[in-house]
Scaffold this active site. Structure first.
Site, PDB file in Angstrom:
ATOM      1  N   ARG A  71       3.107   6.002  -3.354  1.00 24.20           N
ATOM      2  CA  ARG A  71       4.254   6.777  -3.815  1.00 24.20           C
ATOM      3  C   ARG A  71       4.505   6.565  -5.305  1.00 24.20           C
ATOM      4  O   ARG A  71       4.890   7.502  -6.014  1.00 24.20           O
ATOM      5  CB  ARG A  71       5.475   6.412  -2.969  1.00 24.20           C
ATOM      6  CG  ARG A  71       5.357   6.935  -1.527  1.00 24.20           C
ATOM      7  CD  ARG A  71       6.188   6.123  -0.541  1.00 24.20           C
ATOM      8  NE  ARG A  71       6.191   6.717   0.783  1.00 24.20           N
ATOM      9  CZ  ARG A  71       5.225   6.529   1.691  1.00 24.20           C
ATOM     10  NH1 ARG A  71       4.171   5.770   1.393  1.00 24.20           N
ATOM     11  NH2 ARG A  71       5.303   7.088   2.880  1.00 24.20           N
ATOM     12  N   ASP A  85       2.171  -0.656  11.982  1.00 30.38           N
ATOM     13  CA  ASP A  85       0.937  -1.174  11.390  1.00 30.38           C
ATOM     14  C   ASP A  85       0.648  -2.606  11.813  1.00 30.38           C
ATOM     15  O   ASP A  85      -0.480  -3.088  11.647  1.00 30.38           O
ATOM     16  CB  ASP A  85       1.003  -1.095   9.865  1.00 30.38           C
ATOM     17  CG  ASP A  85       0.684   0.294   9.350  1.00 30.38           C
ATOM     18  OD1 ASP A  85       0.173   1.123  10.132  1.00 30.38           O
ATOM     19  OD2 ASP A  85       0.942   0.564   8.169  1.00 30.38           O
ATOM     20  N   ARG A 129      -7.258  -3.122  10.077  1.00 29.36           N
ATOM     21  CA  ARG A 129      -6.261  -3.998  10.701  1.00 29.36           C
ATOM     22  C   ARG A 129      -6.816  -4.667  11.956  1.00 29.36           C
ATOM     23  O   ARG A 129      -6.442  -5.795  12.273  1.00 29.36           O
ATOM     24  CB  ARG A 129      -4.989  -3.213  10.996  1.00 29.36           C
ATOM     25  CG  ARG A 129      -4.367  -2.616   9.740  1.00 29.36           C
ATOM     26  CD  ARG A 129      -2.916  -2.275   9.885  1.00 29.36           C
ATOM     27  NE  ARG A 129      -2.457  -1.457   8.768  1.00 29.36           N
ATOM     28  CZ  ARG A 129      -2.131  -1.932   7.574  1.00 29.36           C
ATOM     29  NH1 ARG A 129      -2.205  -3.224   7.337  1.00 29.36           N
ATOM     30  NH2 ARG A 129      -1.723  -1.117   6.614  1.00 29.36           N
ATOM     31  N   ARG A 175      -5.964   2.146  18.471  1.00 30.44           N
ATOM     32  CA  ARG A 175      -5.684   0.712  18.400  1.00 30.44           C
ATOM     33  C   ARG A 175      -5.278   0.108  19.744  1.00 30.44           C
ATOM     34  O   ARG A 175      -5.412  -1.104  19.938  1.00 30.44           O
ATOM     35  CB  ARG A 175      -4.628   0.434  17.322  1.00 30.44           C
ATOM     36  CG  ARG A 175      -5.216   0.588  15.929  1.00 30.44           C
ATOM     37  CD  ARG A 175      -4.212   0.372  14.826  1.00 30.44           C
ATOM     38  NE  ARG A 175      -4.882   0.419  13.515  1.00 30.44           N
ATOM     39  CZ  ARG A 175      -4.258   0.564  12.362  1.00 30.44           C
ATOM     40  NH1 ARG A 175      -2.930   0.696  12.336  1.00 30.44           N
ATOM     41  NH2 ARG A 175      -4.935   0.585  11.233  1.00 30.44           N
ATOM     42  N   LYS A 233       0.823  -1.206   0.000  1.00 30.06           N
ATOM     43  CA  LYS A 233       0.000   0.000   0.000  1.00 30.06           C
ATOM     44  C   LYS A 233       0.864   1.265   0.000  1.00 30.06           C
ATOM     45  O   LYS A 233       0.637   2.210  -0.757  1.00 30.06           O
ATOM     46  CB  LYS A 233      -0.935  -0.026   1.216  1.00 30.06           C
ATOM     47  CG  LYS A 233      -2.022   1.025   1.219  1.00 30.06           C
ATOM     48  CD  LYS A 233      -3.211   0.579   2.054  1.00 30.06           C
ATOM     49  CE  LYS A 233      -2.910   0.552   3.538  1.00 30.06           C
ATOM     50  NZ  LYS A 233      -3.123   1.876   4.173  1.00 30.06           N
ATOM     51  N   GLN A 258       4.879   9.489   7.078  1.00 28.82           N
ATOM     52  CA  GLN A 258       3.917  10.373   6.437  1.00 28.82           C
ATOM     53  C   GLN A 258       4.368  11.826   6.519  1.00 28.82           C
ATOM     54  O   GLN A 258       4.283  12.566   5.539  1.00 28.82           O
ATOM     55  CB  GLN A 258       2.541  10.190   7.071  1.00 28.82           C
ATOM     56  CG  GLN A 258       1.924   8.829   6.798  1.00 28.82           C
ATOM     57  CD  GLN A 258       0.564   8.659   7.442  1.00 28.82           C
ATOM     58  OE1 GLN A 258       0.045   9.576   8.075  1.00 28.82           O
ATOM     59  NE2 GLN A 258      -0.020   7.485   7.302  1.00 28.82           N
ATOM     60  N   LYS A 297      -4.594   6.276  15.003  1.00 28.97           N
ATOM     61  CA  LYS A 297      -4.728   5.561  13.737  1.00 28.97           C
ATOM     62  C   LYS A 297      -6.203   5.521  13.340  1.00 28.97           C
ATOM     63  O   LYS A 297      -7.015   6.305  13.839  1.00 28.97           O
ATOM     64  CB  LYS A 297      -4.127   4.159  13.875  1.00 28.97           C
ATOM     65  CG  LYS A 297      -2.613   4.161  14.037  1.00 28.97           C
ATOM     66  CD  LYS A 297      -1.946   4.628  12.756  1.00 28.97           C
ATOM     67  CE  LYS A 297      -0.439   4.500  12.808  1.00 28.97           C
ATOM     68  NZ  LYS A 297       0.186   4.904  11.526  1.00 28.97           N
ATOM     69  N   GLY A 318      -4.909   7.957   5.643  1.00 34.59           N
ATOM     70  CA  GLY A 318      -4.047   8.951   6.256  1.00 34.59           C
ATOM     71  C   GLY A 318      -2.818   9.219   5.419  1.00 34.59           C
ATOM     72  O   GLY A 318      -2.360  10.364   5.300  1.00 34.59           O
TER      73      GLY A 318
END
Length: 443
Positions: free
Chosen positions: A27, A317, A397, A348, A22, A169, A344, A94
């Site tokens: 990118r 992640d 997730r 989480r 992902k 990010q 997130k 995000g």
């Protein structure tokens, strides 16, 4: 509303591939759009997050021809973007909204970036603040802390920025803005975060230097970069669910082909090996500047360990699925320095604590992590109990992690609100079913 029904009792066996990475896909779409001439992006992630980034570039005047296997991007060069006709919807991503903020801050037109309810709750000030220091004009809710964000493109200038957190990010947003800025931009972070942007800049021949941990970039390059063929490696974060699943379900033995093993992403392998996992890395090679390998994973007994701040950027992640591994291990797992997880797609720390408690785990929640008292015994992984009906909290997730945890239960369970899985792994349930029915084939 999509639900998952998990029926335990069988090992995971067979060979699979997972969706394209992902982070790399985001990118690749952006940099091929800024390239001069045609590029192709194959094995890309077809999750909604990446498709929203593709649609964003299309709305900015870039022609992208799409098939399920291949994107053909007709790049228009560094200054080839044009003003969109309306707001750009980044969905649940995000990464998408923060990278696009950097990309669009230095354009000579007006753009509005927005997203779903979850995105409109997530902190944007962390990229808005340094972009404003570069000269960007950005308005948003709560002074730019929350989306929607309205960007009035301005002429940017380079800055020296010390990021308070290790965040790919933030770093990537500033590097994209730096392409359009006058002078030199320097970015330093407290620990190395994912380096996909740096690797892809190098792959395309974009000048970016690193000196003693500081990234240095000269803006407004006199010469652009040509289009290229980009092959996206399999997403390690998607593979993580099956790495843990095959480890904790007795009798499992799986092969995952063509997985990206970028060392800034693979903290899960280090953690799982310390816990006692059996993970083999085979056939190492490179695609689009990223290291790639095949992973063979067999079931193994796990023991609890300490996971400190130094490992969090490389496992950020994978935290939800790591919680599942810890819950069935022998002994305590202590996680600290992970406060970033509270901002997130869901909080989480809170969501995994609540859902795993409902499945019989013993968890003490901390402001920056948790203590998980594993259910395992010496030489044997424990079993979570089926919660009957678990909740994803709208977090892809969390949904997939609970599905893997349910494989250790004695009875079936249902996980509600799993449509969010479309953001990153649209065929997750089908791939899991293939492994459970021992009919998986390399594709």
């Amino acid at each position: 509303m999509t639900t998952f029904t998990i029926n335990p009792g069988r090992p995971l066996q067979g060979t699979i591939v997972v969706p394209g990475d992902k982070s790399v896909t985001h990118r690749a779409i952006i940099l091929t759009a800024l390239a001069e001439g045609m590029s192709t992006v194959s094995a890309y992630c077809r999750g909604e997050d990446c498709l929203n980034t593709m649609r964003a570039l299309q709305s900015l005047g870039i022609r992208i021809d799409e098939t399920p296997e291949l994107l053909t991007v007709h790049g228009k060069g560094l200054w080839g973007l044009s003003e969109p006709n309306g707001p750009i919807d980044c969905g649940n991503s995000g990464t998408g909204i923060r990278l696009l903020s950097g990309l669009l801050a230095g354009q000579d037109f007006f753009t509005v970036l927005t997203g779903d309810e979850s995105i409109r709750r997530r902190p944007m000030g962390r990229v808005v603040k340094p972009l404003r220091e570069m000269g960007a004009v950005i308005a948003g809710r709560k002074g730019g802390e929350l989306a929607p964000l309205a960007l009035t493109g301005k002429r940017l200038h380079g800055i020296e920025y010390r990021s308070p957190v290790a965040s790919a990010q933030i770093k990537s947003s500033l590097l994209l803005a730096a392409l359009f800025a006058e002078g030199t931009t320097r970015v330093r972070e407290p620990r190395l975060s994912r380096d996909h942007t740096e690797r892809m800049f190098q792959f395309f021949g974009i000048s970016l230097a690193r000196d003693s941990g500081e990234l240095i970039m000269q803006g407004r390059p006199a010469v652009g970069w040509a289009g290229r063929r980009v092959v996206v490696p399999g997403d390690f974060s998607a593979a993580a669910f099956f790495i843990v699943g095959a480890t904790i379900v007795a009798g499992s033995d799986i092969m995952i082909r063509n997985v990206g093993i970028n060392p800034t992403r693979t903290g899960l392998i280090d953690v799982m090996n310390r816990m006692g996992a059996d993970i083999q890395i085979l056939g190492q090679r490179e695609e689009a500047g990223e290291p790639v390998a095949d992973l063979r994973v067999k079931s193994a007994s796990l023991k609890g360990i300490e996971i400190g701040p130094e490992l969090i950027p490389q496992t950020i992640d994978e935290f939800p699925i790591l919680c599942v591994a810890a819950a069935v291990a022998e002994g305590d797992t202590v996680i600290s320095g992970a406060e970033e997880l509270r901002v997130k797609e869901s909080d989480r720390i809170a969501t995994m604590s609540a859902e795993l408690r409902d499945m019989g785990a013993q968890i003490t929640e901390k402001p920056d992590g948790m203590v998980i008292r594993g259910l395992g015994r010496a030489g044997e992984n424990g079993r979570l109990s089926a919660a009957g009906r678990a909740k994803s909290h709208g977090d892809h997730r969390v949904a997939m992690s609970l599905a893997i945890g349910g494989l250790t239960a004695a009875t079936s369970m249902t996980i509600a609100d799993c449509g969010c899985v479309e953001t990153s792994f649209p065929k997750f349930e089908a791939v899991l079913s293939e492994l459970l029915t021992h009919e998986a084939r390399g594709r």
